[in-house]
Design an enzyme around this catalytic site. Structure first.
Site, PDB file in Angstrom:
ATOM      1  N   HIS A  18      38.137  47.719   9.930  1.00  0.00           N
ATOM      2  CA  HIS A  18      38.303  46.506  10.718  1.00  0.00           C
ATOM      3  C   HIS A  18      37.891  46.751  12.050  1.00  0.00           C
ATOM      4  O   HIS A  18      37.178  47.690  12.541  1.00  0.00           O
ATOM      5  CB  HIS A  18      39.859  45.876  10.797  1.00  0.00           C
ATOM      6  N   HIS A  21      38.691  49.967  14.122  1.00  0.00           N
ATOM      7  CA  HIS A  21      37.752  51.179  14.003  1.00  0.00           C
ATOM      8  C   HIS A  21      36.638  51.154  14.386  1.00  0.00           C
ATOM      9  O   HIS A  21      36.093  51.963  15.158  1.00  0.00           O
ATOM     10  CB  HIS A  21      37.600  51.127  12.380  1.00  0.00           C
ATOM     11  N   CYS A 127      57.656  55.629   6.109  1.00  0.00           N
ATOM     12  CA  CYS A 127      56.724  54.518   6.205  1.00  0.00           C
ATOM     13  C   CYS A 127      55.561  54.993   5.524  1.00  0.00           C
ATOM     14  O   CYS A 127      54.758  55.920   5.931  1.00  0.00           O
ATOM     15  CB  CYS A 127      56.653  54.054   7.476  1.00  0.00           C
ATOM     16  N   CYS A 130      52.348  54.600   8.031  1.00  0.00           N
ATOM     17  CA  CYS A 130      52.100  55.456   8.959  1.00  0.00           C
ATOM     18  C   CYS A 130      52.130  56.941   8.281  1.00  0.00           C
ATOM     19  O   CYS A 130      51.677  57.902   9.057  1.00  0.00           O
ATOM     20  CB  CYS A 130      53.418  55.528   9.986  1.00  0.00           C
ATOM     21  N   CYS A 144      59.459  49.212  10.463  1.00  0.00           N
ATOM     22  CA  CYS A 144      58.420  50.256  11.196  1.00  0.00           C
ATOM     23  C   CYS A 144      57.981  49.429  12.169  1.00  0.00           C
ATOM     24  O   CYS A 144      57.403  48.221  12.045  1.00  0.00           O
ATOM     25  CB  CYS A 144      57.349  50.537  10.192  1.00  0.00           C
ATOM     26  N   HIS A 147      54.134  48.614  11.406  1.00  0.00           N
ATOM     27  CA  HIS A 147      53.458  47.884  10.185  1.00  0.00           C
ATOM     28  C   HIS A 147      54.593  46.984   9.928  1.00  0.00           C
ATOM     29  O   HIS A 147      54.207  45.795   9.222  1.00  0.00           O
ATOM     30  CB  HIS A 147      53.398  48.829   9.016  1.00  0.00           C
ATOM     31  N   LYS A 301      48.682  42.618  16.369  1.00  0.00           N
ATOM     32  CA  LYS A 301      48.043  43.885  16.003  1.00  0.00           C
ATOM     33  C   LYS A 301      47.001  43.842  14.864  1.00  0.00           C
ATOM     34  O   LYS A 301      47.777  43.193  13.843  1.00  0.00           O
ATOM     35  CB  LYS A 301      48.603  44.969  15.921  1.00  0.00           C
ATOM     36  N   LYS A 304      45.282  46.917   8.585  1.00  0.00           N
ATOM     37  CA  LYS A 304      45.004  46.616   7.125  1.00  0.00           C
ATOM     38  C   LYS A 304      46.327  46.468   6.162  1.00  0.00           C
ATOM     39  O   LYS A 304      46.166  45.603   5.165  1.00  0.00           O
ATOM     40  CB  LYS A 304      44.388  48.103   6.588  1.00  0.00           C
TER      41      LYS A 304
END
Length: 500
Positions: A18, A21, A127, A130, A144, A147, A301, A304
């Site tokens: 995405h 990256h 998690c 993570c 989390c 996420h 944020k 994925k």
């Protein structure tokens, strides 16, 4: 000059790449290209983190063997090299690269010899996104913070690393400047974390839970090495740390710079865990850790895990790689999350590239061809006319290199690109003040002075083009073809076409 070794973090491959990256890869690429431009030996490493549990879970949903799923997914990440014009010198896939496992085993053994492993049974909140355990007070409303998912309660008997033993050593390395964490606000966050004390952390997982996917713990095949311990080592397994290779000695064990570019969500792993691992193994530490914040869409944020992604490949297809690389370097601040919209991407490109340097170069070259057969009068003396002179542009052009050096030393891409555009603006202001298109129609106009003026603007454009190359290598190469490097310029032709 001392070598410059720069790395990105290596991403999980459980989903498609995405925009986040792309941001990290382009930022690191700009730093690598900039140092090469200055004549410094550079090695730029990226890769994929293949041994994550989330990769195993993603493969299960497709019904593919894990190795096949990972290899196919990793191909998509590595393909970004061509799509985003990334200048990687090396690329490592942790599940298939023959350099990686021997290096991991070597470093594990070094830490074992230091007495830094022990077995213990642990119950905690894990998690999968993570790939880490969380303390209850680190969660936000029980989920989390990265996420937004509820961690799984897990009880395991694992190998633990004595991270607590290295708290003071890690803090000393940071406060003494042996390891620079940039920007300073991120450094302060790490120091605050260290002041609270460090707990030992689990560095293995039951092989059964991981489906046998991962690197077995040396001497204990019932466990695989924790993905973060495994992944962090890629920065030196790629150099042949276990063989003490020439690459390792030159790029990591010498006097050069060792630079990591990472996202803020993994600062703890790089600025604490990785440094503790290296101290235990007796290896040199990274010299700099550049930490970037996140890209948001609609205030959230990119992730994925949540499906809130923007595909950089689609952006390049729609708007071109110059536009995407320029947005990443022009619009993303040194500190703070950045909201992405296609409107902002288009505006930055049209204003700075198409309407800025592109228009400046094209209209100057057009006048030179129309009135002077594309020839230049090259000198360094000030060009002075009625109510205008080249002094400000000459000064900015001379200072541009050092200003960009200073900005990129702290990975301040926005400041670096601002210096480029400020020089473009000065050149445009000079042309507007001199109005050569009017002066050349005046029978009493000084054609020689206007020739020198246009030539001086080309000299400024050549400097801008050179400094633009790390940011937009493709566009800069096209500018170089138009501007030439001798006493002639090529025919006018827009280098940066406006986006609708």
């Amino acid at each position: 000059m001392n070598p410059y070794y720069i790395t990105t973090a290596i991403p999980y491959v459980n989903a498609a790449p995405h925009l986040g990256h792309a941001l990290e890869s382009v930022q690191a690429d700009v730093l690598a290209r900039h140092r090469r431009l200055r004549g410094q030996p550079v090695r730029f490493l990226s890769g994929t983190d293949d041994h994550a549990l989330k990769n195993v879970l993603a493969a299960r949903t497709t019904g593919e063997p894990v190795a096949d799923f990972v290899n196919s997914a990793a191909d998509r990440f590595q393909a970004l090299q061509g799509i985003l014009e990334l200048s990687y010198d090396d690329y490592i896939r942790t599940s298939s690269d023959p350099r990686h496992r021997p290096g991991v085993e070597y470093l594990w053994q070094r830490c074992a010899e230091a007495g830094d492993f022990y077995q213990d049974t642990y119950t905690g909140l894990y998690c999968v996104g993570c790939e880490q355990f969380y303390e209850p007070d680190a969660l936000i409303d029980g989920v989390c913070p990265e996420h937004g998912t509820e961690p799984e309660r897990v009880t395991e008997t694992n190998w633990f690393f004595r991270l607590s033993r290295y708290r003071d050593h890690i803090k000393d390395a940071i406060t003494a400047g042996a390891v620079t964490i940039n920007p300073p606000q991120k450094r302060n966050e790490v120091l605050a974390l260290l002041d609270k004390g460090l707990q030992d952390f689990s560095v293995s997982r039951p092989a059964a839970r991981a489906g046998g996917w991962g690197i077995p713990v040396p001497g204990d095949p019932s466990q695989v090495i924790y993905v973060w311990w495994d992944a962090l080592t890629n920065y030196i397994t790629a150099l042949g740390v276990d063989r003490r290779s020439e690459d390792y000695e030159f790029w990591w064990d010498g006097d050069g710079e060792r630079v990591h570019v990472i996202g803020k969500g993994i600062t703890r792993f790089h600025a604490v865990y990785w440094i503790g691992l290296l101290l235990s193994a007796g290896e040199p530490l990274p010299t700099t850790i550049h930490v970037h914040d996140y890209v948001n869409v609609g205030g959230a944020k990119l992730s994925k895990s949540t499906g809130n992604i923007i595909d950089p490949v689609d952006l390049v297809k729609a708007y071109g790689v110059d536009a995407l690389r320029w947005w990443i370097t022009r619009e993303v601040p040194l500190l703070g999350d950045t909201e992405f919209t296609t409107a902002r991407l288009i505006q930055a490109y049209n204003t700075d590239l198409a309407g800025g340097i592109g228009n400046l170069a094209n209209r100057t070259v057009a006048l030179l061809h129309k009135h002077y057969d594309g020839r230049l009068l090259l000198d360094e003396e000030p060009v002075i006319g009625p109510g205008w002179d080249s002094a400000d542009l000459d000064t900015a052009r001379a200072a541009l290199r050092s200003k960009i050096d200073a900005a990129l030393r702290t990975a301040d891409f926005r400041s670096a690109t601002a210096h480029l555009i400020a020089t473009v603006n000065l050149a445009n202001q000079l042309l507007n003040a001199a109005a050569p298109w009017k002066a050349l129609k005046d029978p009493d106009g000084d054609a020689h002075r206007i020739h020198r003026l246009l030539s001086r603007v080309v000299q400024a454009c050549r400097t801008i083009r050179s400094e633009l190359a790390p940011f937009c290598p493709g566009g800069a190469a096209r500018l170089a073809s138009q501007l030439g490097d001798g006493d002639r310029v090529a025919a006018p032709d827009p280098v940066f076409v406006r986006l609708a």
